[in-house]
Design a protein around this motif. Structure first.
Motif, PDB file in Angstrom:
ATOM      1  N   ALA A   1       0.836  -1.200   0.000  1.00 16.23           N
ATOM      2  CA  ALA A   1       0.000   0.000   0.000  1.00 16.23           C
ATOM      3  C   ALA A   1       0.871   1.251   0.000  1.00 16.23           C
ATOM      4  O   ALA A   1       1.991   1.234   0.524  1.00 16.23           O
TER       5      ALA A   1
ATOM      6  N   GLU B   1       0.759   3.709   1.862  1.00 15.44           N
ATOM      7  CA  GLU B   1       1.096   4.057   3.244  1.00 15.44           C
ATOM      8  C   GLU B   1       2.359   3.339   3.728  1.00 15.44           C
ATOM      9  O   GLU B   1       3.061   3.832   4.604  1.00 15.44           O
ATOM     10  N   LYS B   2       2.634   2.172   3.175  1.00 15.24           N
ATOM     11  CA  LYS B   2       3.837   1.433   3.567  1.00 15.24           C
ATOM     12  C   LYS B   2       5.072   1.942   2.817  1.00 15.24           C
ATOM     13  O   LYS B   2       6.177   1.944   3.349  1.00 15.24           O
TER      14      LYS B   2
ATOM     15  N   PHE C   1       5.407   5.124   1.361  1.00 13.25           N
ATOM     16  CA  PHE C   1       5.638   6.562   1.480  1.00 13.25           C
ATOM     17  C   PHE C   1       6.688   6.965   2.518  1.00 13.25           C
ATOM     18  O   PHE C   1       7.468   7.890   2.263  1.00 13.25           O
TER      19      PHE C   1
ATOM     20  N   PRO D   1       0.654  13.735   1.233  1.00  8.94           N
ATOM     21  CA  PRO D   1       0.771  12.448   1.929  1.00  8.94           C
ATOM     22  C   PRO D   1       0.335  11.258   1.081  1.00  8.94           C
ATOM     23  O   PRO D   1      -0.718  11.274   0.451  1.00  8.94           O
ATOM     24  N   ASN D   2       1.192  10.251   1.086  1.00 10.63           N
ATOM     25  CA  ASN D   2       0.986   8.991   0.374  1.00 10.63           C
ATOM     26  C   ASN D   2       0.825   9.139  -1.132  1.00 10.63           C
ATOM     27  O   ASN D   2       0.397   8.215  -1.800  1.00 10.63           O
TER      28      ASN D   2
ATOM     29  N   CYS E   1       0.948  -0.369  -5.417  1.00 10.22           N
ATOM     30  CA  CYS E   1       1.083   1.005  -5.903  1.00 10.22           C
ATOM     31  C   CYS E   1       2.198   1.080  -6.947  1.00 10.22           C
ATOM     32  O   CYS E   1       3.081   0.235  -7.005  1.00 10.22           O
TER      33      CYS E   1
END
Length: 176
Positions: A38, A40-41, A43, A100-101, A131
């Motif tokens: 993801a 979030e992982k 970034f 963000p992200n 991603c």
């Protein structure tokens, strides 16, 4: 005979300089990779200069690389300066924009082996259960660089390093 040889050399030099002058005034190099993780992982490895050093291909080129971190610890205002051997040179990177992200934009200044001011960026987009990460650099192409890059392939040179770095980023982000 010497006059003819001199004239031929002069014509070749003028032709090279005219061709160089016709080249674009800017450049852009970009590479992409799909990562099974993801955004979030992924970034945190992009918005934090200390974490970026974990996968940057230039870190491996000089084990004695001198690094300085200042400003914010991550995100906008984070600064990374380096000084290394001839392969990595010296320079300064400052994060100037963060979504963000999704995106990190950096002001990238090379001090040596050649002075240059460029913009580098990471773009992250969700895709197929993971991603896609794009790494790019762009900047002006002064006349001297136009001549130099007639004999060197900047896309292969920089793009090849981006590919190595993105492969290492992928391995880090996909690790359990």
């Amino acid at each position: 005979m010497l006059i003819k040889a001199g004239a031929v050399i002069a014509v070749v030099i003028v032709a090279v300089l005219l061709f160089a002058a016709s080249r674009p005034d800017s450049f852009r190099v970009e590479r992409r990779v799909f990562i099974k993780a993801a955004p979030e992982k992924v970034f945190p490895y992009l918005e934090d200069p200390k974490k970026t050093t974990e996968w940057s291909p230039w870190e491996k080129k000089d084990p004695a690389l001198k690094k300085t971190f200042s400003g914010a610890t991550k995100g906008k205002g984070a600064v990374y300066e380096w000084e290394g051997n001839n392969e990595v040179g010296a320079g300064r990177l400052e994060i100037t924009e963060v979504v963000p992200n999704a995106k990190v934009v950096m002001d990238l200044r090379f001090l040596r082996p050649m002075k240059a001011e460029n913009t580098a960026a990471y773009a992250v987009a969700p895709k197929d259960g993971g991603c896609e990460v794009a790494w790019s650099i762009e900047g002006p192409m002064p006349f001297v660089s136009k001549v130099m890059f007639l004999f060197m392939d900047m896309d292969k040179m920089v793009g090849g390093e981006f590919e190595k770095g993105l492969a290492d980023l992928k391995a880090l982000a996909e690790a359990p």
